[in-house]
Design an enzyme around this catalytic site. Structure first.
Site, PDB file in Angstrom:
ATOM      1  N   LYS A 176       0.892  -1.327  -0.067  1.00  0.00           N
ATOM      2  CA  LYS A 176      -0.096  -0.002   0.161  1.00  0.00           C
ATOM      3  C   LYS A 176       0.843   1.308  -0.120  1.00  0.00           C
ATOM      4  O   LYS A 176       1.693   1.398   0.831  1.00  0.00           O
ATOM      5  CB  LYS A 176      -0.853   0.053   1.422  1.00  0.00           C
ATOM      6  CG  LYS A 176      -2.209   0.771   1.041  1.00  0.00           C
ATOM      7  CD  LYS A 176      -2.953   0.310   2.261  1.00  0.00           C
ATOM      8  CE  LYS A 176      -4.250   1.130   2.201  1.00  0.00           C
ATOM      9  NZ  LYS A 176      -5.049   0.938   3.577  1.00  0.00           N
TER      10      LYS A 176
HETATM   11  O1  G3P Z   1      -7.665   1.745   5.442  1.00  0.00           O
HETATM   12  C1  G3P Z   1      -8.041   3.072   4.837  1.00  0.00           C
HETATM   13  C2  G3P Z   1      -9.535   3.444   5.331  1.00  0.00           C
HETATM   14  O2  G3P Z   1     -10.551   2.569   4.996  1.00  0.00           O
HETATM   15  C3  G3P Z   1      -9.583   4.168   6.675  1.00  0.00           C
HETATM   16  O3  G3P Z   1     -11.020   4.355   7.018  1.00  0.00           O
HETATM   17  O4  G3P Z   1     -12.602   5.001   8.826  1.00  0.00           O
HETATM   18  O5  G3P Z   1     -10.196   5.408   9.011  1.00  0.00           O
HETATM   19  O6  G3P Z   1     -11.371   6.777   7.497  1.00  0.00           O
HETATM   20  P1  G3P Z   1     -11.408   5.503   8.058  1.00  0.00           P
END
Ligand code: G3P
Length: 218
Positions: A87
């Protein structure tokens, strides 16, 4: 649509895998920190433990932000297991690193994508996945789902092989709408996946079926 779970918690990954619908895992440095995983060797061992649970597609994020260190880190991560997808953040050196790692046969997931223009760059660099963050756009009063729609359309126009991985999914309707739009993958917390099971008519219907059965069988 593929389902990935967005966590570094091994129990949650096992629970989603046991349901039989899991196609992969996404992690990020915040999710790793949440599990208290620190130190290079512990981080690698944790990614290996995740790979041992699931069949494929484990996104492991680089920490570096310069090209040389990013590709070194990416190559190290890719050596952990063939299920690893490296990633890489959507920054200038990140785009170059995606291009380089793709040429080495290493799969990549371009993360922190918030615009269609960024998604075009990720696809042109050869990313295996692009991760637009729906919830974080919604948080600042932009329409996260519209971005998914735009990217799906653009990738279709040009036949880009990069898969649209809808990330930062906060609830079941995000996930269902991503499926309607045609996102290739949705990554979400365990709660969102298991919430898909719930419907009050299923509960009341089952209760009635069992009650009727027991009436004549007791
Ligand atoms: O891993 C990336 C993403 O899914 C993060 O989600 O909820 O931290 O905005 P969030």
């Amino acid at each position: 649509m593929k389902f990935f779970i967005d966590t570094a918690n091994l129990n949650e990954i096992r629970e989603a895998y046991d349901l039989g619908v899991l196609d992969g895992v996404t992690t990020n440095p915040s999710l790793m920190a949440k599990e208290g995983i620190k130190g290079e060797e512990n981080v690698k061992a944790h990614y290996k433990a995740i790979c041992d649970i699931v069949d494929n597609n484990v996104s492991a994020e680089v920490i570096a932000t310069d090209f040389d260190t990013m590709i070194k880190e990416g190559e190290e991560l890719a050596k952990i297991d063939e299920k690893i997808v490296v990633k890489i953040p959507m920054i200038r050196d990140g785009v170059k690193a995606i291009k380089y790692l793709t040429a080495q046969g290493i799969r990549t997931n371009c993360t922190l994508v918030f615009s269609a223009g960024q998604a075009i760059l990720a696809a042109k660099a050869g990313a295996s996945y692009v991760s637009p963050f729906i919830g974080r756009l919604d948080d600042i009063a932009y329409d996260g789902l519209s971005l998914i729609e735009q990217i799906v359309q653009i990738y279709d126009n040009y036949g880009y092989a990069t898969e649209v991985l809808a990330a930062s999914i906060r609830h079941t309707m995000h996930l269902v709408q991503c499926a309607e739009i045609g996102a290739d993958v949705a990554t979400c917390p365990l709660k969102v996946i298991t919430s898909l099971l719930n419907h009050p008519l299923t509960d009341s219907g089952l209760k009635q079926f069992l009650a009727d059965h027991h009436k004549v069988n007791s």
